[in-house]
Design an enzyme around this catalytic site. Structure first.
Site, mmCIF file in Angstrom:
data_model
loop_
_atom_site.group_PDB
_atom_site.id
_atom_site.type_symbol
_atom_site.label_atom_id
_atom_site.label_comp_id
_atom_site.label_asym_id
_atom_site.label_seq_id
_atom_site.Cartn_x
_atom_site.Cartn_y
_atom_site.Cartn_z
ATOM 1 N N GLU A 44 -23.082 -6.795 1.755
ATOM 2 C CA GLU A 44 -22.858 -7.153 0.351
ATOM 3 C C GLU A 44 -22.905 -8.659 0.130
ATOM 4 O O GLU A 44 -22.477 -9.161 -0.903
ATOM 5 C CB GLU A 44 -21.514 -6.595 -0.122
ATOM 6 C CG GLU A 44 -21.494 -5.076 -0.216
ATOM 7 C CD GLU A 44 -20.184 -4.545 -0.769
ATOM 8 O OE1 GLU A 44 -19.303 -5.353 -1.117
ATOM 9 O OE2 GLU A 44 -20.040 -3.313 -0.859
ATOM 10 N N GLU A 90 -12.790 -9.340 -0.540
ATOM 11 C CA GLU A 90 -13.144 -8.013 -0.028
ATOM 12 C C GLU A 90 -14.601 -7.813 -0.400
ATOM 13 O O GLU A 90 -14.908 -7.201 -1.417
ATOM 14 C CB GLU A 90 -12.229 -6.934 -0.615
ATOM 15 C CG GLU A 90 -12.095 -5.702 0.279
ATOM 16 C CD GLU A 90 -13.267 -4.739 0.174
ATOM 17 O OE1 GLU A 90 -14.409 -5.157 0.469
ATOM 18 O OE2 GLU A 90 -13.028 -3.595 -0.202
#
Length: 493
Positions: free
Chosen positions: A153, A144
């Protein structure tokens, strides 16, 4: 381990970066992050568990042990899901030491220490082999690593490295696939967050126009994505120019590339207008068949708007085209999505990108400096003609102390009360009857006790408080504090 932490100076309003060492209490940084919102995202959690359980079953059906690699484990939640679903062992990678330490405690408290190994490293530093962090490659990859932009990210470099060094070829992956969607719109309101418009001022000599500098007008704007809750934007604030277009997909079960790329979609505008903004979101499919899906689609593109999950850790994206362009209904165009290893941006092309050598490959960046100084809400304020008219009207008739309570680091409501302290500091310089604008401010707070589950019938306890501060009287004068269920406090002006 040392880390830079941002701090808002309450006096100057500037953001300051401080270096903190290993003795710093990182719990405050975690508390201010999106961890809690993410962990309470029921839709996300349920879909991840369903996907993990299905992946473990597929591996077991092949007669293999289910070995899971969980990159960015955080609290260890997904790793514990994997073991609960029947995984034989799970390697949980977490680079942030305070969170890795928390994961070790959480895993131990839940009785999974014998099947989950927390590794406090960046995934690119994990080794495989008899003397390594993992004795062999994993056959299930669970991650995730997504933000509102999907890849912001560092998901692409992490997946790229994991497939080369940490997992088996054609491994199971949860999520299995991600797809990015886009929709072209015209929106004067959103466009005002990125461009500086001419300012019209009515004077005794007629209308005067303050024109922004040419370099500001031609600047493509800030390169970063504008992430907002599109569900809170009124449909009246934008005109849809295209259908929802699937721009590109990423299969996480296969080798992933972090190299720069572009993807185009041909479309015909639904109506004529000015192409200004691209709205974008993504969904993730937890299984190869696409039956288990978690989507960030706004209400008008959602398959079941009544069952939408509210979340703040994932929202939707607003991208600004470098310059607005006229479009004609029915005249085919190409919307191009570009991305590097961390960022996405869009361009609009008249011809196929394969035939157009001018397709923008470099990410647009601000070259006028204004977008580095002002954030997007600030651009919106400056472009608000009604606000300008009110200031001009007040300046015509009175002598006053004029200030605008806007600060780039207004993270909390009371940060905007800085004007209160400044107004008090110059009190000795104000003559009798001087007007102070703004004249008053109210700080509103609501305390709510939430019900734990739907079965509880208790009515939430709500306490409303209002702190009116009469700025014209200076700091500490004319303040009152009201408690109790105040439905609609009466304003002071």
């Amino acid at each position: 381990m040392k880390i830079f932490c941002s701090r808002a100076n309450p006096t100057t309003g500037s953001v300051e970066w401080l270096e903190e060492d290993e003795h710093y209490d990182y719990h405050q940084e975690i508390a201010r992050s999106s961890y809690a919102d993410m962990l309470h995202d029921k839709d996300r959690n349920v879909k991840y568990y369903q996907g993990i359980r299905a992946a473990v079953s597929r591996v077991k059906d092949r007669g293999q042990k289910a070995l899971v690699l969980d990159i960015g484990t955080g609290t260890g939640l997904l790793s514990m899901m994997a073991v609960t679903a029947g995984a034989d062992f799970c390697y949980a990678i977490e680079v942030f030491k305070p969170m890795a330490d928390a994961a070790v405690k959480i895993v131990e408290k839940n009785g999974f220490s014998d099947k989950i190994k927390v590794i406090n490293k960046h995934s690119t530093e994990v080794t495989v082999g008899p003397e390594g962090d993992m004795p062999c490659r994993a056959n299930i990859l669970v991650t995730e690593l997504f933000d509102t932009e999907l890849i912001g990210e560092g998901a692409l470099p992490s997946y790229e490295h994991a497939h080369r060094h940490l997992v088996e070829e054609n491994c199971e992956a949860v999520p299995h696939r991600a797809t990015v969607y886009a929709q072209l719109v015209e929106s004067g309101r959103m466009w005002s967050w990125n461009k500086l418009f001419p300012i019209h001022v009515q004077t005794s000599l007629g209308e005067q126009v303050i024109v922004p500098p040419v370099d500001v007008e031609s600047c493509p704007g800030a390169p970063s994505v504008c992430d907002i809750q599109l569900n809170q934007v009124s449909p009246a604030d934008f005109t849809v120019l295209s259908d929802v277009l699937p721009m590109f997909s990423i299969d996480f079960s296969k080798q992933v590339s972090s190299s720069a790329a572009c993807h185009s979609r041909r479309f015909e505008p639904l109506t004529s207008g000015r192409a200004q903004v691209v709205l974008s979101w993504w969904d993730i499919e937890m299984d190869p068949e696409g039956k288990i899906k978690c989507t960030m689609a706004p209400f008008w593109a959602h398959s079941d708007p009544e069952e939408m999950q509210w979340r703040d850790h994932w929202m939707q994206c607003v991208y600004f085209l470098p310059q607005e362009e006229p479009v004609v209904q029915g005249s085919a165009l190409y919307l191009v999505a570009h991305h590097d290893d961390y960022c996405v941006w869009y361009s609009l092309q008249r011809t196929s990108p394969e035939k157009n050598e001018r397709v923008r490959q470099m990410r647009p960046v601000c070259d006028c400096q204004a977008h580095l100084l002002w954030n997007r809400p600030r651009f919106g304020e400056i472009n608000d003609q009604d606000r300008t008219d009110r200031y001009v009207q007040a300046l015509r008739t009175v002598s006053l102390l004029l200030g605008e309570p806007f600060f780039t680091t207004s993270l909390l409501p009371w940060h905007n009360l800085y004007f209160w302290y400044v107004r008090t500091a110059v009190d000795q310089h104000l003559g009798p009857g001087a007007m102070v604008m703004p004249q008053a401010a109210s700080l509103h707070a609501v305390v709510v006790e939430f019900r734990v589950c739907r079965e509880q019938q208790d009515v939430p306890l709500v306490l409303a408080a209002t702190l009116p501060c009469v700025l014209a009287g200076g700091c500490g004068r004319g303040c009152s504090f009201l408690t109790g269920p105040v439905a609609d406090p009466e304003p002071l002006w």
